[in-house]
Design a protein around this motif. Structure first.
Motif, PDB file in Angstrom:
ATOM      1  N   VAL A   1     -14.430  10.722  10.733  1.00 48.18           N
ATOM      2  CA  VAL A   1     -15.133  10.943   9.300  1.00 48.18           C
ATOM      3  C   VAL A   1     -14.670  12.375   8.717  1.00 48.18           C
ATOM      4  CG1 VAL A   1     -17.513  11.314   8.237  1.00 48.18           C
ATOM      5  CG2 VAL A   1     -17.157   9.505   9.831  1.00 48.18           C
ATOM      6  N   ALA A   2     -14.592  13.011   9.594  1.00 50.29           N
ATOM      7  CA  ALA A   2     -14.145  14.556   9.279  1.00 50.29           C
ATOM      8  C   ALA A   2     -12.778  14.707   9.093  1.00 50.29           C
ATOM      9  CB  ALA A   2     -14.451  15.636  10.237  1.00 50.29           C
ATOM     10  N   GLY A   3     -11.854  13.863   9.147  1.00 48.19           N
ATOM     11  CA  GLY A   3     -10.594  13.982   9.028  1.00 48.19           C
ATOM     12  C   GLY A   3      -9.541  14.700  10.143  1.00 48.19           C
ATOM     13  N   ARG A   4     -10.139  14.813  11.072  1.00 47.09           N
ATOM     14  CA  ARG A   4      -9.846  15.541  12.208  1.00 47.09           C
ATOM     15  C   ARG A   4      -9.305  14.744  13.379  1.00 47.09           C
ATOM     16  NH1 ARG A   4      -7.192  18.696   9.821  1.00 47.09           N
ATOM     17  NH2 ARG A   4      -6.888  19.874  11.701  1.00 47.09           N
ATOM     18  N   LEU A   5      -8.816  13.407  13.238  1.00 51.95           N
ATOM     19  CA  LEU A   5      -8.684  12.729  14.244  1.00 51.95           C
ATOM     20  C   LEU A   5      -7.256  11.921  14.091  1.00 51.95           C
ATOM     21  CD1 LEU A   5      -9.640  11.318  17.135  1.00 51.95           C
ATOM     22  CD2 LEU A   5     -10.406   9.488  15.576  1.00 51.95           C
ATOM     23  N   ALA A   6      -6.427  11.906  14.864  1.00 52.63           N
ATOM     24  CA  ALA A   6      -5.304  10.918  15.020  1.00 52.63           C
ATOM     25  C   ALA A   6      -5.003  10.214  16.192  1.00 52.63           C
ATOM     26  CB  ALA A   6      -3.852  11.974  14.791  1.00 52.63           C
ATOM     27  N   LEU A   7      -4.017   9.027  16.106  1.00 51.88           N
ATOM     28  CA  LEU A   7      -4.093   8.400  17.249  1.00 51.88           C
ATOM     29  C   LEU A   7      -2.551   8.541  17.776  1.00 51.88           C
ATOM     30  CD1 LEU A   7      -5.807   5.798  18.480  1.00 51.88           C
ATOM     31  CD2 LEU A   7      -4.306   4.407  17.066  1.00 51.88           C
ATOM     32  N   GLY A   8      -2.570   8.354  19.364  1.00 51.40           N
ATOM     33  CA  GLY A   8      -1.398   8.234  20.060  1.00 51.40           C
ATOM     34  C   GLY A   8      -1.299   7.333  21.164  1.00 51.40           C
ATOM     35  N   SER A   9      -0.140   6.926  21.304  1.00 53.21           N
ATOM     36  CA  SER A   9      -0.086   5.821  22.636  1.00 53.21           C
ATOM     37  C   SER A   9       0.083   6.550  23.931  1.00 53.21           C
ATOM     38  CB  SER A   9       0.856   4.718  22.316  1.00 53.21           C
ATOM     39  OG  SER A   9       2.102   5.664  22.157  1.00 53.21           O
ATOM     40  N   ASP A  10       0.289   7.568  23.969  1.00 54.94           N
ATOM     41  CA  ASP A  10       0.528   8.161  25.338  1.00 54.94           C
ATOM     42  C   ASP A  10       1.886   7.920  26.084  1.00 54.94           C
ATOM     43  OD1 ASP A  10       0.001  10.293  27.198  1.00 54.94           O
ATOM     44  OD2 ASP A  10      -1.752   9.288  28.163  1.00 54.94           O
ATOM     45  N   SER A  11       1.861   6.829  26.515  1.00 57.72           N
ATOM     46  CA  SER A  11       2.868   6.132  27.103  1.00 57.72           C
ATOM     47  C   SER A  11       2.607   4.858  27.788  1.00 57.72           C
ATOM     48  CB  SER A  11       3.859   6.965  27.796  1.00 57.72           C
ATOM     49  OG  SER A  11       3.359   6.974  29.259  1.00 57.72           O
ATOM     50  N   ARG A  12       3.676   3.870  28.071  1.00 55.71           N
ATOM     51  CA  ARG A  12       3.379   2.747  28.900  1.00 55.71           C
ATOM     52  C   ARG A  12       2.702   3.159  30.205  1.00 55.71           C
ATOM     53  NH1 ARG A  12       8.112  -1.043  26.595  1.00 55.71           N
ATOM     54  NH2 ARG A  12       7.328  -1.343  24.554  1.00 55.71           N
TER      55      ARG A  12
END
Length: 409
Positions: free
Chosen positions: A249-260
């Motif tokens: 909600v604060a706009g301070r989050l992104a998404l990552g997949s790390d790795s398999r």
């Protein structure tokens, strides 16, 4: 292998352009790899009625070189990532792991990038030492380049030292570190440790954050820092993940997949795994892999489709209805085309004319059972062999040659 050209002019017509800011049906002109402001009379035109165009996805956290390494099988969750690292030491003796790590790192890096590209990710934040292979002109994805990093507070022997690295990173560049990747007291103490060391600021990008408590998240927000959420990896290693809602909600989050090695197959699968959890809508999830990620990683020309932006795009069929206008729920074989720097890199066979207009020779491949065309410069057989579900079509490698196209600058 030669670089893929990005200087052609093109106009995409009649498609709905989808961004977190809204929907547009205006023609989408491309010039020299960027979104342009005006449609020019010359150049390639493509009618994409009944299609949706999204910004190319941004993977905010990846370890590109380990996507073909067999994961560690564990029966119970680890208390923190350091315990997982300790357990992995014996896993290095597994013959399958030995064989995977004998593949040259240059090839493993390209494979990790290819894995991302196939799923619509056109830009990646790679969280490991830089390697010359990442600078090749035909590397499959764009990379975050102006940044600083350290690995983790509790593992100082790998990567740049935490305090020195933070001090050397300009304030207008992101500084990344694995933090609070655990559920125990060690993980919960790491934010305070980072803060006391003077390494928590508006450009700090904290990876994972599973051990962050409510007061920790408020501290992160107070200084303007951000968190990259990798839920699949968190569940595999730790049995739980961060509650993303306050940061989102604060706009301070992104998404990552790390790795398999621990996470999802790709960023699309990561999105699919969280769509029905945490009360996050599909538009919010799209932001996590486009505009929010671009803002957090300080990449103003990525993550949106607007004049001047890099022409990285994902094209899919319009299934109809507002709720269907999302990438969430799709798998990589359903993507009609993945476009980087204004030209297709992998697409369905009926996009062959666009490849030809851009002067790109293609190779026919199968992706999860569906026919595709892949830019030949990306079709290194050894790289393709590393990717489950991707295979060359035997005997047809030279079938689609680049051809002169009328009306192309």
């Amino acid at each position: 292998m030669g670089a893929i050209p990005s200087g052609m002019n093109a106009t995409l017509c009649h498609a709905a352009t989808i961004t977190p800011e809204g929907i547009s049906r205006a023609p989408l002109p491309i010039r020299a790899g960027r979104i342009d402001t005006t449609v020019t009379p010359r150049g390639y035109r493509m009618d994409l009625r009944d299609h949706l165009i999204f910004p190319g996805l941004i993977n905010a956290h990846e370890h590109l070189q380990v996507n073909a390494v067999p994961p560690l099988k564990a029966t119970t969750p680890f208390s923190n990532s350091y315990a997982w690292i300790d357990a992995f030491q014996a896993h290095f003796e597994d013959p399958a792991v030995i064989a995977a790590l004998q593949v040259p790192k240059t090839l493993r890096l390209r494979h990790g990038a290819m894995k991302n590209l196939l799923a619509g990710t056109t830009c990646v934040a790679h969280h490991d030492p830089w390697h010359p292979a990442l600078d090749t002109e035909d590397f499959p994805v764009a990379l975050l380049r102006d940044y600083g990093w350290s690995y983790a507070p509790g593992w100082p022997g790998y990567g740049p030292p935490m305090v020195a690295s933070f001090a050397a990173t300009p304030h207008d560049c992101p500084w990344m570190i694995h933090l609070a990747e655990g559920t125990d007291a060690i993980a919960r103490a790491e934010l305070a440790q980072l803060d006391q060391a003077g390494c928590l600021a508006s450009n700090s990008v904290l990876i994972h954050g599973v051990g962050l408590r409510e007061q920790d998240i408020e501290r992160v927000l107070a200084v303007g820092a951000a968190v990259v959420w990798c839920p699949s990896s968190n569940f595999v290693l730790l049995g739980q993940t961060l509650d993303p809602r306050r940061l989102c909600v604060a706009g301070r989050l992104a998404l990552g997949s790390d790795s398999r090695l621990s996470g999802a197959r790709d960023l699309l699968e990561e999105l699919n795994g969280v769509v029905d959890r945490y009360e996050l809508g599909t538009w919010q999830l799209l932001e996590l892999v486009t505009s929010r990620a671009a803002h957090i990683l300080r990449m103003p020309l990525r993550g949106f489709i607007s004049p001047g932006a890099v022409a990285d795009m994902v094209i899919v069929e319009d299934q109809g209805g507002v709720e269907a206008r999302s990438l969430v729920g799709l798998h990589r074989s359903q993507l009609r085309a993945v476009v980087r720097d204004g030209v297709p890199r992998i697409a369905d066979p009926d996009f062959a004319e666009w490849f030809a207009a851009a002067g790109i020779e293609t190779v026919p491949v199968m992706l999860d059972g569906r026919p595709k065309l892949l830019a030949k410069s990306l079709a290194e057989p050894a790289c393709i062999a590393l990717e489950p579900g991707l295979e060359l079509v035997a005997g047809q490698a030279g079938r689609h040659k680049c051809a002169a196209a009328s009306g192309v600058d």
